[in-house]
Write a protein that holds these residues in place. Structure first.
Motif, short mmCIF file in Angstrom:
data_model
loop_
_atom_site.label_atom_id
_atom_site.label_comp_id
_atom_site.label_asym_id
_atom_site.label_seq_id
_atom_site.Cartn_x
_atom_site.Cartn_y
_atom_site.Cartn_z
N LEU A 1 0.87 -1.18 0.00
CA LEU A 1 0.00 0.00 0.00
C LEU A 1 0.90 1.22 0.00
N GLY A 2 0.65 2.17 -0.91
CA GLY A 2 1.60 3.27 -1.06
C GLY A 2 2.93 2.78 -1.62
N GLY A 3 2.86 1.72 -2.41
CA GLY A 3 4.07 1.15 -3.02
C GLY A 3 4.69 2.05 -4.07
N ASP B 1 8.94 5.70 -1.52
CA ASP B 1 10.36 5.32 -1.47
C ASP B 1 10.60 3.89 -0.97
N ILE B 2 10.07 3.56 0.21
CA ILE B 2 10.35 2.21 0.74
C ILE B 2 9.60 1.17 -0.08
N GLY B 3 8.41 1.56 -0.58
CA GLY B 3 7.65 0.64 -1.44
C GLY B 3 8.43 0.29 -2.69
N SER C 1 -1.84 2.14 -4.60
CA SER C 1 -1.85 3.60 -4.51
C SER C 1 -3.28 4.04 -4.25
N ARG C 2 -3.44 5.28 -3.74
CA ARG C 2 -4.79 5.83 -3.65
C ARG C 2 -5.33 6.05 -5.06
N MET C 3 -4.42 6.16 -6.03
CA MET C 3 -4.81 6.41 -7.43
C MET C 3 -4.31 5.25 -8.28
N SER D 1 3.06 0.71 3.48
CA SER D 1 4.25 1.54 3.21
C SER D 1 3.84 2.97 2.89
N VAL D 2 3.12 3.56 3.83
CA VAL D 2 2.70 4.96 3.72
C VAL D 2 3.26 5.72 4.92
N PRO D 3 3.31 7.06 4.84
CA PRO D 3 3.80 7.82 6.00
C PRO D 3 3.03 7.44 7.27
N PRO D 4 3.72 7.41 8.41
CA PRO D 4 3.13 6.84 9.64
C PRO D 4 1.81 7.46 10.06
N GLN D 5 1.66 8.77 9.83
CA GLN D 5 0.44 9.43 10.30
C GLN D 5 -0.78 9.00 9.49
N TYR D 6 -0.57 8.34 8.33
CA TYR D 6 -1.68 7.89 7.50
C TYR D 6 -1.84 6.37 7.55
N ALA D 7 -1.04 5.70 8.35
CA ALA D 7 -1.04 4.23 8.33
C ALA D 7 -2.39 3.66 8.79
N ASP E 1 -5.42 5.10 8.92
CA ASP E 1 -6.51 5.40 7.98
C ASP E 1 -6.39 4.53 6.72
N THR E 2 -5.15 4.30 6.30
CA THR E 2 -4.94 3.49 5.09
C THR E 2 -5.40 2.06 5.33
N VAL E 3 -5.12 1.54 6.52
CA VAL E 3 -5.57 0.17 6.85
C VAL E 3 -7.10 0.15 6.96
N SER F 1 4.14 -3.66 9.12
CA SER F 1 4.42 -2.23 9.35
C SER F 1 5.91 -1.95 9.28
N PRO F 2 6.34 -1.17 8.26
CA PRO F 2 7.73 -0.70 8.23
C PRO F 2 7.84 0.71 8.81
N ALA F 3 6.74 1.22 9.38
CA ALA F 3 6.62 2.66 9.64
C ALA F 3 7.29 3.09 10.94
N VAL F 4 7.81 4.30 10.89
CA VAL F 4 8.44 4.93 12.06
C VAL F 4 7.97 6.37 12.11
N GLN F 5 7.44 6.78 13.26
CA GLN F 5 7.00 8.17 13.39
C GLN F 5 8.10 8.98 14.07
N LEU G 1 15.60 -0.23 7.40
CA LEU G 1 16.21 -0.33 6.06
C LEU G 1 16.02 0.99 5.34
N ALA G 2 17.09 1.63 4.93
CA ALA G 2 16.96 2.88 4.17
C ALA G 2 16.48 2.56 2.76
N ALA G 3 15.47 3.31 2.31
CA ALA G 3 14.95 3.06 0.96
C ALA G 3 16.06 3.15 -0.09
N1 NAP Z 1 11.94 6.04 3.15
C1 NAP Z 1 12.67 5.20 3.91
O1 NAP Z 1 13.91 5.12 3.79
C2 NAP Z 1 11.97 4.31 4.92
C3 NAP Z 1 12.72 3.30 5.54
C4 NAP Z 1 12.09 2.46 6.45
C5 NAP Z 1 10.75 2.65 6.76
N2 NAP Z 1 10.06 3.65 6.17
C6 NAP Z 1 8.63 3.83 6.53
O2 NAP Z 1 7.89 3.45 5.40
C7 NAP Z 1 6.71 4.26 5.31
C8 NAP Z 1 6.71 4.91 3.94
O3 NAP Z 1 7.85 5.74 3.83
P1 NAP Z 1 8.23 6.39 2.43
O4 NAP Z 1 9.47 7.14 2.63
O5 NAP Z 1 8.15 5.35 1.36
O6 NAP Z 1 7.01 7.41 2.26
P2 NAP Z 1 6.62 8.31 1.03
O7 NAP Z 1 7.45 8.00 -0.15
O8 NAP Z 1 6.59 9.74 1.51
O9 NAP Z 1 5.10 7.90 0.79
C9 NAP Z 1 4.74 6.58 0.40
C10 NAP Z 1 3.38 6.62 -0.24
O10 NAP Z 1 2.40 6.94 0.73
C11 NAP Z 1 1.24 7.40 0.05
N3 NAP Z 1 0.66 8.51 0.77
C12 NAP Z 1 1.13 9.79 0.87
N4 NAP Z 1 0.27 10.54 1.57
C13 NAP Z 1 -0.76 9.73 1.94
C14 NAP Z 1 -1.97 9.94 2.65
N5 NAP Z 1 -2.33 11.15 3.13
N6 NAP Z 1 -2.80 8.87 2.82
C15 NAP Z 1 -2.46 7.65 2.31
N7 NAP Z 1 -1.34 7.40 1.60
C16 NAP Z 1 -0.51 8.44 1.43
C17 NAP Z 1 1.69 7.84 -1.35
O11 NAP Z 1 1.15 6.92 -2.26
P3 NAP Z 1 -0.04 7.28 -3.27
O12 NAP Z 1 0.01 8.77 -3.51
O13 NAP Z 1 0.35 6.53 -4.49
O14 NAP Z 1 -1.28 6.80 -2.64
C18 NAP Z 1 3.18 7.69 -1.29
O15 NAP Z 1 3.76 7.32 -2.52
C19 NAP Z 1 6.80 5.31 6.42
O16 NAP Z 1 5.93 4.93 7.44
C20 NAP Z 1 8.24 5.26 6.86
O17 NAP Z 1 8.36 5.50 8.24
C21 NAP Z 1 10.63 4.48 5.24
#
Ligand code: NAP
Length: 222
Positions: free
Chosen positions: A6-8, A11-13, A32-34, A76-82, A84-86, A101-105, A144-146
């Motif tokens: 979800l939200g693939g 970055d991490i997706g 994706s939402r879209m 794999s969405v930002p933590p504050q939306y996790a 609601d997304t579920v 859950s890979p999420a970190v707030q 894991l860094a994306a």
């Molecule tokens: N980036 C990293 O290195 C990394 C590493 C480890 C863990 N994480 C965790 O993985 C999660 C995703 O991180 P990320 O860096 O991949 O995030 P991101 O690129 O900022 O966002 C991932 C996807 O979330 C969706 N999204 C954005 N706003 C949203 C909303 N309001 N409601 C629902 N979906 C929304 C978007 O998908 P659509 O627009 O296509 O719906 C977006 O492509 C986070 O919780 C983070 O803590 C990240």
């Protein structure tokens, strides 16, 4: 196995999708939402993999359809939306599915990044509260860094700590993590232990910001 991200499209997706698509024969469902955005991102991932001569199965869908098709559903969405997304995909989840859950707030100020868990204790526990009864939640991939994943020329040597209360679900995710070349997956105990795993991530980012040559740090316990 069918893995939904979800939200693939983020970055991490992208990193997990590319690695699983390259290293396994699992079907990767980009959510994706879209739906159109998911298809477009899936096309871009496919192009990258094809250019490397890799056989793959990457498809793009709306989050709900991805969740309906997937047996493993990575939030794999930002933590504050996790949460609601579920909640939005609850009708699509079936018995036997596993949420990951890979999420970190975190917060950021002039000093750097700080762990800022939600009221539920951890994002993983917030997801568990939003999930239907009987759908286990497993914490994994938080450290894991994306960028370390998306650069397919980067030889990973990383540990993934897996937490959860359902032993079978945790073992499935542990094994899926180890399907990615260079990852060792370790059992971190029950879901209540997820906070200590999530809290490592701001440390990694602060180290990367304050020390040269430490971009996209990963963790290896030895
Ligand atoms: N980036 C990293 O290195 C990394 C590493 C480890 C863990 N994480 C965790 O993985 C999660 C995703 O991180 P990320 O860096 O991949 O995030 P991101 O690129 O900022 O966002 C991932 C996807 O979330 C969706 N999204 C954005 N706003 C949203 C909303 N309001 N409601 C629902 N979906 C929304 C978007 O998908 P659509 O627009 O296509 O719906 C977006 O492509 C986070 O919780 C983070 O803590 C990240």
């Amino acid at each position: 196995m069918e893995i939904a991200l979800l939200g693939g499209t983020g970055d991490i997706g992208e990193g997990l999708a590319l690695r699983w698509a390259r290293d396994t024969d699992h079907t990767i469902l980009i959510g994706s939402r879209m739906p159109e955005k998911a298809r477009s991102k899936a096309d871009a991932y496919q192009t990258q993999l094809t250019e490397r001569g890799v056989e793959h199965d990457v498809e793009g869908y709306g989050n709900e359809e991805a969740a309906a098709r997937g047996e493993i559903v990575v939030v794999s969405v930002p933590p504050q939306y996790a949460s609601d997304t579920v909640e939005a995909v609850v009708p699509a989840l079936d018995d036997g599915d596993v949420l990951v859950s890979p999420a970190v707030q975190m917060t950021r100020d002039a000093d750097g990044f700080h762990y800022d868990p939600p009221a539920a204790g951890t994002v993983a526990e917030a997801i568990a509260a939003a999930a239907p009864a009987g759908i286990p939640v497993v914490g994994a991939f938080q450290n894991l860094a994306a960028g370390a994943l998306t650069d397919l020329d980067n030889d990973l040597a990383a540990d993934v700590v897996v937490t959860g209360d359902d032993g079978d679900a945790k073992e499935v995710v542990r094994s899926l993590a180890e399907d990615i070349t260079g990852i060792r997956a370790l059992d971190g105990g029950p879901l209540a232990n997820t906070g200590v795993v999530e809290s490592i991530t701001p440390l990694l980012i602060n180290l990367a910001m304050n020390n040269e040559g430490m971009h996209d740090l990963t963790v290896r316990f030895q």
